[in-house]
Design an enzyme around this catalytic site. Structure first.
Site, short mmCIF file in Angstrom:
data_model
loop_
_atom_site.label_atom_id
_atom_site.label_comp_id
_atom_site.label_asym_id
_atom_site.label_seq_id
_atom_site.Cartn_x
_atom_site.Cartn_y
_atom_site.Cartn_z
N ARG A 196 38.93 39.09 48.67
CA ARG A 196 39.22 39.88 47.47
C ARG A 196 40.40 39.32 46.70
O ARG A 196 40.50 39.50 45.49
CB ARG A 196 39.53 41.34 47.86
CG ARG A 196 38.33 42.09 48.39
CD ARG A 196 38.66 43.53 48.57
NE ARG A 196 39.44 43.99 47.42
CZ ARG A 196 40.32 44.98 47.45
NH1 ARG A 196 40.54 45.62 48.58
NH2 ARG A 196 40.98 45.33 46.38
N ARG A 243 39.53 49.43 43.57
CA ARG A 243 40.26 50.52 42.93
C ARG A 243 40.77 50.14 41.54
O ARG A 243 40.93 50.99 40.68
CB ARG A 243 41.47 50.91 43.78
CG ARG A 243 41.15 51.47 45.11
CD ARG A 243 42.44 51.83 45.79
NE ARG A 243 43.23 52.70 44.94
CZ ARG A 243 43.13 54.01 44.89
NH1 ARG A 243 42.28 54.61 45.67
NH2 ARG A 243 43.86 54.72 44.07
N ASP A 289 53.20 44.16 48.99
CA ASP A 289 52.09 43.23 49.21
C ASP A 289 52.47 42.03 50.09
O ASP A 289 51.62 41.19 50.41
CB ASP A 289 51.54 42.73 47.87
CG ASP A 289 50.79 43.83 47.13
OD1 ASP A 289 50.46 44.84 47.75
OD2 ASP A 289 50.55 43.67 45.91
#
Ligand code: EPU
Length: 419
Positions: free
Chosen positions: A396, A92, A304
């Protein structure tokens, strides 16, 4: 597909070095689009999202040299304005090419990122801000198509302090005509790092770190060198790994000011934290205590680190209430933690966690990057074997995770998934 296998129950001990921040490296790499000249970017984490961003920039015409965390980028020859669906759907943060392309080339065609595992994640605030700077924007056939002869400075009030939205608008405003004032911006340290890089390139930015940022547009940006700030989410993840395993860990190379809210909550859980010259040491000898946590924009507790904190609270004495206010769907790790024996009830944005004496290893599935990290922490503390599948999510954003945890004494290995 790879899996990660962990035999839990070993206290982590030793020193772990924090790498460069993914969420600072991504906008900084995208900001290379804003002008010619060599941009030398060092301390870039070697994670999949960074490779995806490099691939996107190359596709747009940026010349990228280097590897192993150090890149030289030159965007003199950028021609394409299209960020295709095939890349955007895997990351994204590709939306970060929108502001720079539009400001530099007068046009950008960026695939609209869809929803994702953690929420719907619209980009309306990015688009509205650019429109206020004079862009004409159409969303058609799944693409955002933006055009502007030259963006014009404007006053923009953000409804919510969006992180990548703030970054996109700052980058766009750097080359706009006149002055842009952004109100209610995000104050995450990664935005400060992006602004430090842009300033080295000749941008004129004021108010960094406050909720109002002013940018005086300039005609062009030049090359510069930059060293990416340490990753505060990786820092927090390792501190929690030390805490959950009852270990004694030095997390080296972090910036403690960036994790104030995290250190405060960890202290409430009863761990020992000491700031030393090289970093932060975490030590736990007694049991963990419950704590109530609410995720908030910076300087609040980061979303996060919510999944990792939930793993920790799963074995803390007492009941903890964890409230997620940033993303509506960020509890996908809960059913997986249930499989490991955790007692968690979700009610809307709240998760009520009753600490259990111990977690038990189980096969579990990763659903997104930070949820995967939460499951790794749970696996490190659990009795027996935990096998985490779909670990491409972890790749990632975490650099050399198994290597770093293995060096601290964890029994962790990567395997090919068997049918
Ligand atoms: N939002 C809108 N409209 C917008 C933009 C955001 O409604 O135009 C909403 C979102 O739906 C969400 C909230 O605002 O509910 C916050 O989203 P934000 O835009 O701040 O998130 P982001 O910029 O897409 C960045 C990080 C995320 C991190 C969040 C929050 C990067 C590349 N990504 O995302 O990192 O969780 O900020 O801190 O910087 C991760 O690293 O795992 C990750 C997901």
């Amino acid at each position: 597909m790879d899996q990660i296998c962990i035999i839990g129950g070993r206290p982590l001990e030793g020193t772990v070095q924090v790498g460069g921040a993914k969420n600072a490296a991504l906008p900084i790499l995208a900001a290379c689009l804003l002008g010619g000249g060599d941009c030398e970017i060092d301390h870039v984490p070697q994670v999949r999202d960074v490779s995806t961003m490099v691939k996107l920039l190359q596709l747009l015409g940026v010349i990228v040299q280097g590897q192993c965390g150090k890149y030289t980028l030159n965007a003199e020859t950028v021609q394409s304005v299209v960020a295709p669906y095939e890349l955007v759907k895997t990351m994204r943060a590709s939306i970060l090419s929108l502001g720079p392309l539009l400001a530099r080339l007068g046009e950008a065609k960026v695939s609209l990122p869809g929803g994702c595992a953690i929420g719907t994640r619209p980009v309306n605030l990015h688009l509205r801000g650019l429109e206020m700077m004079g862009a004409e924007i159409q969303v058609e056939h799944g693409y955002i198509h933006a055009k502007a002869a030259r963006l014009q400075g404007a006053r923009i009030d953000l409804d919510f302090p969006t992180v990548t939205g703030t970054e996109n608008l700052i980058m766009a405003a750097c080359l706009a005509e006149g002055t842009t004032t952004l109100h209610n911006v995000a104050r995450e340290p990664e935005i400060g790092d992006l602004c430090a890089f842009l300033t080295k390139r000749g941008a004129k930015i004021h108010g960094v770190g406050t909720d109002t940022i002013t940018i005086e547009g300039v005609r062009a940006l030049h090359g510069a060198r930059h060293w990416v700030m340490p990753d505060r989410v990786e820092t927090g993840t390792y501190l929690m790994a030390g805490a959950i395993t009852g270990g004694n860990l030095m997390v080296r190379g972090c910036i403690t000011d960036h994790i104030g809210s995290v250190l405060k909550k960890l202290q409430e859980t009863g761990v020992d934290l000491t700031e030393e010259s090289e970093g932060v040491r975490i030590r736990r000898t007694g049991s963990l205590r419950s704590a109530d946590i609410k995720t908030l924009p910076y300087p609040g507790f980061p979303t996060d680190l919510q999944a990792q904190m939930m793993a920790l609270m799963s074995i803390a004495e007492g009941t903890s209430v964890l409230t997620e206010t940033i993303f509506e769907g960020r509890f996908l790790h809960v059913p997986e933690l249930h499989r490991m024996g955790a007692s968690i009830e979700v009610d809307g944005p709240h998760a009520v966690i009753k600490g259990v004496a111990t977690l038990t290893g189980a096969p579990v599935m990763a659903s997104d990057l930070r949820a995967s990290a939460g499951l790794v922490l749970a696996g490190l503390a659990a009795e027996g074997e935990t096998v985490i599948s779909r670990v491409y999510h972890l790749d990632r954003g975490y650099e050399k995770l198994e290597e770093k945890l293995g060096a601290l004494g964890a029994n962790i290995k990567r395997m090919r998934e068997t049918a």
